[in-house]
Design a protein around this motif. Structure first.
Motif, PDB file in Angstrom:
ATOM      1  N   ALA A  80      -7.559  -0.015  -7.539  1.00  0.00           N
ATOM      2  CA  ALA A  80      -7.735  -0.340  -6.135  1.00  0.00           C
ATOM      3  C   ALA A  80      -7.605  -1.835  -6.150  1.00  0.00           C
ATOM      4  CB  ALA A  80      -9.060   0.419  -5.568  1.00  0.00           C
ATOM      5  N   LEU A  81      -8.330  -2.601  -6.774  1.00  0.00           N
ATOM      6  CA  LEU A  81      -8.132  -3.934  -6.712  1.00  0.00           C
ATOM      7  C   LEU A  81      -6.667  -4.450  -7.115  1.00  0.00           C
ATOM      8  CD1 LEU A  81     -11.247  -5.203  -8.563  1.00  0.00           C
ATOM      9  CD2 LEU A  81     -10.806  -5.563  -5.875  1.00  0.00           C
ATOM     10  N   GLN A  82      -6.249  -3.633  -8.173  1.00  0.00           N
ATOM     11  CA  GLN A  82      -4.705  -4.052  -8.183  1.00  0.00           C
ATOM     12  C   GLN A  82      -3.933  -4.072  -6.985  1.00  0.00           C
ATOM     13  OE1 GLN A  82      -3.016  -1.754 -11.382  1.00  0.00           O
ATOM     14  NE2 GLN A  82      -1.205  -3.014 -11.499  1.00  0.00           N
ATOM     15  N   VAL A  83      -4.084  -2.749  -6.353  1.00  0.00           N
ATOM     16  CA  VAL A  83      -3.169  -2.709  -5.355  1.00  0.00           C
ATOM     17  C   VAL A  83      -3.667  -3.597  -3.931  1.00  0.00           C
ATOM     18  CG1 VAL A  83      -2.966  -0.856  -3.404  1.00  0.00           C
ATOM     19  CG2 VAL A  83      -2.773  -0.327  -5.664  1.00  0.00           C
ATOM     20  N   LEU A  84      -4.845  -3.839  -4.022  1.00  0.00           N
ATOM     21  CA  LEU A  84      -5.258  -4.885  -2.928  1.00  0.00           C
ATOM     22  C   LEU A  84      -4.925  -6.179  -2.940  1.00  0.00           C
ATOM     23  CD1 LEU A  84      -9.100  -3.429  -2.323  1.00  0.00           C
ATOM     24  CD2 LEU A  84      -7.006  -3.391  -0.701  1.00  0.00           C
ATOM     25  N   ARG A  85      -4.790  -6.525  -4.424  1.00  0.00           N
ATOM     26  CA  ARG A  85      -4.376  -7.849  -4.569  1.00  0.00           C
ATOM     27  C   ARG A  85      -2.591  -8.053  -4.068  1.00  0.00           C
ATOM     28  NH1 ARG A  85      -5.237 -13.089  -5.519  1.00  0.00           N
ATOM     29  NH2 ARG A  85      -3.986 -13.126  -3.833  1.00  0.00           N
ATOM     30  N   ALA A  86      -2.057  -6.979  -4.483  1.00  0.00           N
ATOM     31  CA  ALA A  86      -0.715  -6.723  -4.290  1.00  0.00           C
ATOM     32  C   ALA A  86      -0.264  -6.846  -2.868  1.00  0.00           C
ATOM     33  CB  ALA A  86       0.226  -5.689  -4.820  1.00  0.00           C
ATOM     34  N   ALA A  87      -0.965  -5.943  -2.089  1.00  0.00           N
ATOM     35  CA  ALA A  87      -0.791  -5.924  -0.603  1.00  0.00           C
ATOM     36  C   ALA A  87      -1.054  -7.160   0.196  1.00  0.00           C
ATOM     37  CB  ALA A  87      -1.823  -4.731  -0.082  1.00  0.00           C
ATOM     38  N   SER A 107       5.136   6.813   4.365  1.00  0.00           N
ATOM     39  CA  SER A 107       6.223   7.779   4.443  1.00  0.00           C
ATOM     40  C   SER A 107       6.888   8.111   3.179  1.00  0.00           C
ATOM     41  CB  SER A 107       7.415   7.626   5.660  1.00  0.00           C
ATOM     42  OG  SER A 107       8.356   6.254   5.248  1.00  0.00           O
ATOM     43  N   THR A 108       7.376   6.984   2.462  1.00  0.00           N
ATOM     44  CA  THR A 108       7.689   7.246   1.036  1.00  0.00           C
ATOM     45  C   THR A 108       6.996   8.231   0.188  1.00  0.00           C
ATOM     46  OG1 THR A 108       8.799   5.014   1.315  1.00  0.00           O
ATOM     47  CG2 THR A 108       8.641   6.167  -0.846  1.00  0.00           C
ATOM     48  N   PHE A 109       5.557   8.119   0.490  1.00  0.00           N
ATOM     49  CA  PHE A 109       4.704   8.937  -0.283  1.00  0.00           C
ATOM     50  C   PHE A 109       4.116  10.245   0.488  1.00  0.00           C
ATOM     51  CE2 PHE A 109       4.647   4.695  -2.433  1.00  0.00           C
ATOM     52  CZ  PHE A 109       5.016   4.995  -3.811  1.00  0.00           C
ATOM     53  N   ASP A 110       4.934  10.894   1.177  1.00  0.00           N
ATOM     54  CA  ASP A 110       4.520  12.038   1.859  1.00  0.00           C
ATOM     55  C   ASP A 110       3.310  11.555   2.723  1.00  0.00           C
ATOM     56  OD1 ASP A 110       6.615  13.596   0.804  1.00  0.00           O
ATOM     57  OD2 ASP A 110       5.611  13.988  -1.003  1.00  0.00           O
ATOM     58  N   TYR A 111       3.478  10.542   3.290  1.00  0.00           N
ATOM     59  CA  TYR A 111       2.398  10.056   4.256  1.00  0.00           C
ATOM     60  C   TYR A 111       0.894   9.978   3.820  1.00  0.00           C
ATOM     61  CZ  TYR A 111       6.336  10.163   7.356  1.00  0.00           C
ATOM     62  OH  TYR A 111       7.332   9.875   7.980  1.00  0.00           O
ATOM     63  N   GLU A 115      -5.148   4.309  -0.565  1.00  0.00           N
ATOM     64  CA  GLU A 115      -6.302   4.900  -1.097  1.00  0.00           C
ATOM     65  C   GLU A 115      -6.116   6.389  -1.815  1.00  0.00           C
ATOM     66  OE1 GLU A 115     -10.656   6.088   0.488  1.00  0.00           O
ATOM     67  OE2 GLU A 115      -9.693   5.383   1.699  1.00  0.00           O
ATOM     68  N   GLN A 116      -5.401   7.211  -1.123  1.00  0.00           N
ATOM     69  CA  GLN A 116      -5.325   8.651  -1.702  1.00  0.00           C
ATOM     70  C   GLN A 116      -4.371   8.373  -2.915  1.00  0.00           C
ATOM     71  OE1 GLN A 116      -3.485  10.002   1.798  1.00  0.00           O
ATOM     72  NE2 GLN A 116      -5.077  11.717   2.013  1.00  0.00           N
ATOM     73  N   LEU A 117      -3.232   7.347  -2.997  1.00  0.00           N
ATOM     74  CA  LEU A 117      -2.401   7.434  -4.106  1.00  0.00           C
ATOM     75  C   LEU A 117      -3.016   7.052  -5.077  1.00  0.00           C
ATOM     76  CD1 LEU A 117       0.789   5.827  -1.887  1.00  0.00           C
ATOM     77  CD2 LEU A 117       0.496   8.136  -3.148  1.00  0.00           C
ATOM     78  N   VAL A 118      -4.115   5.956  -5.127  1.00  0.00           N
ATOM     79  CA  VAL A 118      -4.735   5.614  -6.381  1.00  0.00           C
ATOM     80  C   VAL A 118      -5.502   6.606  -6.692  1.00  0.00           C
ATOM     81  CG1 VAL A 118      -6.328   3.709  -6.851  1.00  0.00           C
ATOM     82  CG2 VAL A 118      -4.657   3.044  -5.663  1.00  0.00           C
ATOM     83  N   ASP A 125       3.183   3.661  -9.281  1.00  0.00           N
ATOM     84  CA  ASP A 125       4.344   3.739  -8.131  1.00  0.00           C
ATOM     85  C   ASP A 125       4.135   3.018  -6.862  1.00  0.00           C
ATOM     86  OD1 ASP A 125       5.123   5.750  -9.993  1.00  0.00           O
ATOM     87  OD2 ASP A 125       4.146   7.559  -8.972  1.00  0.00           O
ATOM     88  N   LEU A 126       2.839   2.847  -6.597  1.00  0.00           N
ATOM     89  CA  LEU A 126       2.575   2.155  -5.181  1.00  0.00           C
ATOM     90  C   LEU A 126       2.547   0.796  -5.592  1.00  0.00           C
ATOM     91  CD1 LEU A 126       1.262   2.277  -2.231  1.00  0.00           C
ATOM     92  CD2 LEU A 126      -0.951   2.207  -3.433  1.00  0.00           C
ATOM     93  N   VAL A 127       2.293   0.036  -6.657  1.00  0.00           N
ATOM     94  CA  VAL A 127       2.313  -1.283  -6.837  1.00  0.00           C
ATOM     95  C   VAL A 127       3.922  -1.660  -6.999  1.00  0.00           C
ATOM     96  CG1 VAL A 127       2.135  -3.060  -8.878  1.00  0.00           C
ATOM     97  CG2 VAL A 127       0.191  -1.721  -7.988  1.00  0.00           C
ATOM     98  N   ARG A 128       4.881  -0.623  -7.656  1.00  0.00           N
ATOM     99  CA  ARG A 128       6.221  -0.926  -7.593  1.00  0.00           C
ATOM    100  C   ARG A 128       6.822  -0.869  -6.276  1.00  0.00           C
ATOM    101  NH1 ARG A 128       5.998   1.813 -12.476  1.00  0.00           N
ATOM    102  NH2 ARG A 128       6.032   3.922 -11.467  1.00  0.00           N
ATOM    103  N   TYR A 129       6.358   0.190  -5.414  1.00  0.00           N
ATOM    104  CA  TYR A 129       6.619   0.068  -3.871  1.00  0.00           C
ATOM    105  C   TYR A 129       6.167  -1.469  -3.404  1.00  0.00           C
ATOM    106  CZ  TYR A 129       6.209   1.413   0.910  1.00  0.00           C
ATOM    107  OH  TYR A 129       6.308   1.617   2.445  1.00  0.00           O
ATOM    108  N   ILE A 130       5.118  -1.741  -3.475  1.00  0.00           N
ATOM    109  CA  ILE A 130       4.701  -2.836  -2.733  1.00  0.00           C
ATOM    110  C   ILE A 130       5.620  -4.134  -3.285  1.00  0.00           C
ATOM    111  CG2 ILE A 130       3.098  -4.710  -2.545  1.00  0.00           C
ATOM    112  CD1 ILE A 130       0.863  -2.200  -2.593  1.00  0.00           C
ATOM    113  N   GLN A 131       5.997  -4.199  -4.349  1.00  0.00           N
ATOM    114  CA  GLN A 131       6.750  -5.278  -5.071  1.00  0.00           C
ATOM    115  C   GLN A 131       8.134  -5.261  -4.493  1.00  0.00           C
ATOM    116  OE1 GLN A 131       6.278  -4.327  -9.229  1.00  0.00           O
ATOM    117  NE2 GLN A 131       4.801  -6.106  -9.579  1.00  0.00           N
TER     118      GLN A 131
END
Length: 139
Positions: A80-87, A107-111, A115-118, A125-131
């Protein structure tokens, strides 16, 4: 609050910056004498109840209080911290990243929300999307 004061997770409010959040987590860990992310402090910063955090991390609700060093729980918190950092890197606004993490369906992740994805183990996948968002359109 002085830098040496022990934080009360029940009174904690998310700071304005990611860097300060990580510093608060570090100080909490140092005060507790354990090199772990304080799940109560984390949950409070995200306005999340402990039962929801336990469900996201796929651990029993008691684990959040009695086995804070659980690898499963700590793994979820680190991701979660990794995603928060990227965001935060994209938006420049930690408070906006917190809201996005908890509430914004993608939308890319079926809405599903970040938080749900992590919670589902899709952090990379989420980090790649953010990048990809950060890189902008290609072509």
């Amino acid at each position: 609050m002085s830098a040496d004061a022990v934080m009360d997770p029940d009174e904690y409010q998310a700071p304005e910056t990611y860097e300060r959040f990580v510093e608060d987590l570090r100080r909490s860990a140092t005060a507790a004498g354990k090199p772990i992310i304080d799940p109560k402090l984390f949950a409070r910063a995200l306005s999340m109840d402990l039962q929801a955090l336990a469900a996201d991390a796929h651990v029993h609700r008691v684990t959040v209080s009695r086995a804070q060093g659980s690898e499963k729980l700590q793994g979820f918190l680190r991701e979660a911290l990794q995603v928060l950092r990227a965001a935060t890197d994209i938006s420049g606004d930690f408070q906006q990243a917190l809201f996005w993490f908890r509430n914004e369906p993608i939308s890319t992740f079926d809405y599903r929300t970040p938080e749900q994805l992590v919670s589902e183990g899709r952090t990379q996948d989420l980090v790649r999307y953010i990048q990809a968002l950060r890189a902008g359109p290609v072509g």
